[in-house]
Write an enzyme that holds these catalytic residues in place. Structure first.
Site, PDB file in Angstrom:
ATOM      1  N   GLU A 221       0.980  -1.271  -0.062  1.00 20.92           N
ATOM      2  CA  GLU A 221       0.036  -0.206   0.136  1.00 20.92           C
ATOM      3  C   GLU A 221       0.990   1.307   0.058  1.00 20.92           C
ATOM      4  OE1 GLU A 221      -3.164   0.003   3.199  1.00 20.92           O
ATOM      5  OE2 GLU A 221      -2.899   2.251   3.222  1.00 20.92           O
TER       6      GLU A 221
ATOM      7  N   GLU B  13      -2.698  11.841   2.648  1.00 21.93           N
ATOM      8  CA  GLU B  13      -4.061  11.669   3.758  1.00 21.93           C
ATOM      9  C   GLU B  13      -3.864  13.024   4.607  1.00 21.93           C
ATOM     10  OE1 GLU B  13      -4.784   7.497   5.453  1.00 21.93           O
ATOM     11  OE2 GLU B  13      -2.413   7.369   5.157  1.00 21.93           O
TER      12      GLU B  13
END
Length: 308
Positions: free
Chosen positions: A186, A191
């Site tokens: 990932e 974010e």
């Protein structure tokens, strides 16, 4: 989007229990005991390693087809559709459901236009809504539509802000359905949480003797709120290296040397696909408050890539 030491982030997709396959790498003796434990608990929902990545897979190439260009970049989508129109189904898919996504999140991800649409001004809107039944949102992906191994992927994004909001632009290994997470790998390009006065970027990789991930991550405070304006967030991938950045600034560079046991757990030289989502509440950003404004919209101006 997975568990972090300082909090919890969205779990991409837990691997379903299945028949375990011997690995094709020398790490097997070190994780054998972990696999046995994980298999024992898989029926109760604990992540289980059930297959290792396939080293015979080709390095991969871009699988999108677009005639639009911007300099030496190919434009994947610039969202020129009419107001409230659906996304191009040849380019975009949806992950749906209300499972908590490993983080006790409160949103129900849907494929409704109210949660993901083209805004008529050249943007993709990914919107979290507050309804009588709770929160809805969207998790938009290019799974089975676009993936890339090496090169640079960019998206120009304006983030939402508000207590309990967690928007993200990230990548998952395209083999996730066969190997599960974290063997898929990932990459969290960007974010942000709550007031959008912060950024988080990093990678999740397998680790020895554990069914969860090891993380290499960077966090910081931008000069201005990321909800104030659009910024270009990007990831550049080359053999043995993942670099993430914002505008002209490199935020993080990761190589196998940054991982425990290095190249044995480096799973990033293979195809990945991209995701956009806006999560609501959960363990990491915390709950919403009466001051949290909805709709809470991540606005994406364009997505483009450049092959290496």
């Amino acid at each position: 989007m997975t568990h972090r030491d300082h909090g919890t982030v969205e779990v991409a997709r837990l691997p379903s229990p299945g028949r375990f396959q011997p690995p094709k790498r020398k790490l097997w003796p070190r994780v054998l005991s972990t696999v046995v434990v994980a298999a024992t608990f898989s029926a109760s929902g604990v992540v289980a390693y059930h297959e290792f990545w396939d080293e015979s897979s080709p390095a991969g190439a871009n699988t999108a087809d677009s005639s639009e260009t911007a300099g030496d970049f190919t434009v994947y989508d610039q969202f020129d559709g009419a107001k409230d129109s659906a996304l191009d189904p040849d380019k975009w898919s949806f992950d749906t459901g209300q499972t908590g996504w490993g983080n006790n999140e409160k949103q129900n991800y849907t494929d409704e236009r109210s949660n993901a649409n083209q805004d008529g001004s050249g943007n993709l809107s990914v919107s979290a809504l507050s309804t009588a039944d709770g929160y809805t949102s969207a998790r938009v992906t290019t799974k089975d539509k676009f993936e890339f191994t090496y090169g640079r992927l960019e998206a120009r994004i304006k983030m939402p802000a508000g207590q309990g909001l967690h928007p993200a632009f990230w990548l998952l290994g395209s083999d996730i359905d066969s190997v599960g997470w974290p063997l898929s790998g990932e990459i969290d390009v960007i974010e942000t949480l709550n007031a959008a006065d912060n950024y988080h970027t990093g990678i999740h990789a397998p680790q020895p003797d554990s069914p969860t991930s090891q993380k290499v991550q960077t966090a910081g405070s931008p000069a201005a709120l990321l909800s104030d304006d659009y910024h270009t967030y990007w990831v550049e991938r080359s053999p043995g290296k993942v670099v993430t950045g914002m505008d002209e600034t490199v935020l993080q560079t990761v190589t196998p040397a940054d991982l425990t046991d290095g190249s044995e757990y480096w799973v990033f030289d293979k195809p990945f696909y991209l995701l956009f989502n806006v999560a609501v509440a959960g363990d990491w950003p915390g709950p919403t408050t009466a001051a949290t404004k909805f709709p809470a919209t991540m606005s994406v101006d364009w997505v483009r890539y450049r092959a290496s």
